[in-house]
Scaffold this active site. Structure first.
Site, PDB file in Angstrom:
ATOM      1  N   ASP A 160      30.060  35.698  44.590  1.00  0.00           N
ATOM      2  CA  ASP A 160      30.297  34.320  44.167  1.00  0.00           C
ATOM      3  C   ASP A 160      30.103  33.264  45.248  1.00  0.00           C
ATOM      4  OD1 ASP A 160      31.324  36.104  42.292  1.00  0.00           O
ATOM      5  OD2 ASP A 160      32.970  34.796  41.725  1.00  0.00           O
ATOM      6  N   GLU A 390      40.847  43.898  48.295  1.00  0.00           N
ATOM      7  CA  GLU A 390      39.642  43.389  47.637  1.00  0.00           C
ATOM      8  C   GLU A 390      38.417  43.574  48.545  1.00  0.00           C
ATOM      9  OE1 GLU A 390      40.057  39.303  46.529  1.00  0.00           O
ATOM     10  OE2 GLU A 390      38.222  39.279  45.328  1.00  0.00           O
TER      11      GLU A 390
HETATM   12  C1  GLC Z   1      35.381  37.671  42.431  1.00  0.00           C
HETATM   13  C2  GLC Z   1      34.127  38.393  42.874  1.00  0.00           C
HETATM   14  C3  GLC Z   1      33.446  39.022  41.666  1.00  0.00           C
HETATM   15  C4  GLC Z   1      34.429  39.933  40.948  1.00  0.00           C
HETATM   16  C5  GLC Z   1      35.730  39.196  40.602  1.00  0.00           C
HETATM   17  C6  GLC Z   1      36.798  40.142  40.097  1.00  0.00           C
HETATM   18  O1  GLC Z   1      35.106  36.627  41.589  1.00  0.00           O
HETATM   19  O2  GLC Z   1      33.274  37.532  43.530  1.00  0.00           O
HETATM   20  O3  GLC Z   1      32.338  39.775  42.060  1.00  0.00           O
HETATM   21  O4  GLC Z   1      33.870  40.451  39.807  1.00  0.00           O
HETATM   22  O5  GLC Z   1      36.232  38.576  41.770  1.00  0.00           O
HETATM   23  O6  GLC Z   1      37.026  41.169  41.005  1.00  0.00           O
END
Ligand code: GLC
Length: 418
Positions: A160, A390
């Site tokens: 993102d 994460e």
């Molecule tokens: C963030 C990440 C995306 C992921 C989401 C949930 O938005 O950038 O890739 O799917 O988190 O983990």
């Protein structure tokens, strides 16, 4: 029983909301598209029924045109912005209006292969869903049949906040119809999250597409952000290979020919994105017509789905080693030391277990099992030291972002398989 595997499984239980898994509590309280595909591969190793469920629940969000959205809002939650009222989509259950990397068919093949006898009946509807989605990618996101699929929003990349979007995003206005009410910075440190200005641009794009009624042709015309993206296309091609394999297995010869044609188109287009001077592949900005030069992990993901000439594979690995030198945890999502490098801010430097998973598979495919093994061990060590974060600060190894993260748990289970 390995205690960490036990812990990983407990995370997946804790994040279960009824046949689907949220990425982590509070920060991401719904079903996310590619997260679920990775999670399904983790489940495939010990609970086939649950693996299928994960994919089945995701397809509840599939649109009539074939798109599988990036978020399915199965139940309301007030801990996330932008929610369903901001997306204003029209599907039977609330979803976002954009998509995410198509890992789905990669997961489906793995689930199918581990399901044994009588799997076909359960796999087939999911196969159909995947095929519809691949057709959507090639029609909605590559209407000019170039072989590279385009993204209309940075969130569609899954990476993102990557510096890959900086130049294109700077052209997007910060005006929004929707008032921006960030919730993410209430859950994790603001230094690890996108800046406010970029958040406004993310929402500007969303408002623009909602005003197009989420119609793909209209969006293609109006999109102020349009990147023919290398990581997404590489994943789509790998998923396409797996889908073609399933089509042949099920005697779907016509489908197989159609999918093979998609795959060929992408294969050729990706090879043309190789930049020897950079020693990586690049995306193309369809609005400026220029290469996306930013040094990010995306340039190495083609390892996953191309059978590269030895000199190209070797050059990629040499470049990867340069980036990884002296780091506690590889592989960094931005090249260390460049201007946009921020080792703690998400997608601007940190290492992610799921990106490593894709790279490990790609290194194995392209004749570099030792480099793959090194990355596998480094990923495992990071998780065992810091837990199921994460992502990880590649310099210090610190676990960052959300904790108790589903895809990190799934990646651990997968990377530890015997
Ligand atoms: C963030 C990440 C995306 C992921 C989401 C949930 O938005 O950038 O890739 O799917 O988190 O983990």
């Amino acid at each position: 029983m390995n205690l960490h595997i036990d812990h990983a499984k407990r995370i997946l239980v804790a994040n279960d909301r009824g046949g689907y898994t949220v990425p982590t509590d509070r920060l991401y309280p719904f079903q996310w598209n590619w997260d679920s595909a990775f999670v399904a591969m983790g489940f495939a190793l010990y609970d086939i029924d649950r693996a299928y469920r994960e994919l089945e629940r995701l397809t509840e969000g599939q649109w009539a045109d074939g798109m599988i959205p990036h978020i399915v809002f199965h139940q309301p939650s007030d801990t996330y912005f932008p929610g369903p009222d901001v997306w204003r989509t029209k599907h039977t259950i609330p979803t976002s209006g954009i998509t995410q990397p198509p890992v789905f068919a990669i997961a489906l093949r793995k689930v199918h292969e581990r399901a044994g006898k009588h799997a076909e009946a359960r796999t087939l509807p999911l196969y159909e869903a995947a095929l519809k989605w691949h057709r959507w990618w090639y029609s909605a996101r590559d209407p000019e049949r170039t072989g590279l699929v385009a993204l209309h929003h940075p969130w569609e990349s899954g990476s993102d906040n990557s510096p890959a979007w900086d130049v294109a995003l700077a052209r997007v206005p910060t005006t929004t119809v929707t008032p921006v009410m960030r919730k993410d910075t209430g859950h994790v440190n603001a230094d690890m999250r996108p800046r406010d200005e970029d958040y406004k641009r993310f929402i500007h794009l969303l408002d623009t597409y909602a005003a197009c009624g989420w119609n793909p042709a209209k969006q293609w015309e109006e999109a102020p952000f349009k990147i023919a993206e290398i990581q997404t296309t590489a994943i789509l091609l790998k998923a396409g290979e797996d889908l073609e394999h399933l089509a042949r297995l099920f005697g779907r010869t016509e489908d197989a020919t159609e999918i093979a044609d998609f795959n060929d188109r992408s294969r050729r287009a990706m090879l043309a994105q190789w930049r020897p001077a950079l020693r990586r592949f690049v995306s193309r900005d369809l609005i400026s017509g220029e290469d996306v030069q930013a040094a990010t992990q995306a340039g190495f993901i083609p390892l996953l789905s191309l059978d590269l000439d030895k000199d190209i594979a070797d050059a990629l690995v040499t470049e990867m080693k340069t980036w990884s030198k002296g780091l506690k945890v590889a592989f960094p999502t931005t090249k260390p030391g460049v201007g946009s490098w921020e080792p703690k801010r998400y997608w601007r430097g940190p290492a992610w277990a799921i990106i490593n998973w894709l790279l490990i598979d790609g290194l194995q495919r392209n004749g570099h099992p030792d480099a793959g093994e090194e990355l596998r061990m480094s990923t495992i060590a990071a998780i065992e030291t810091e837990g199921f974060a994460e992502y990880f600060d590649p310099v210090t190894g610190e676990g960052c972002g959300g904790l108790g993260f589903s895809w990190t748990a799934a990646a651990y289970i997968w990377l530890m398989r015997v």
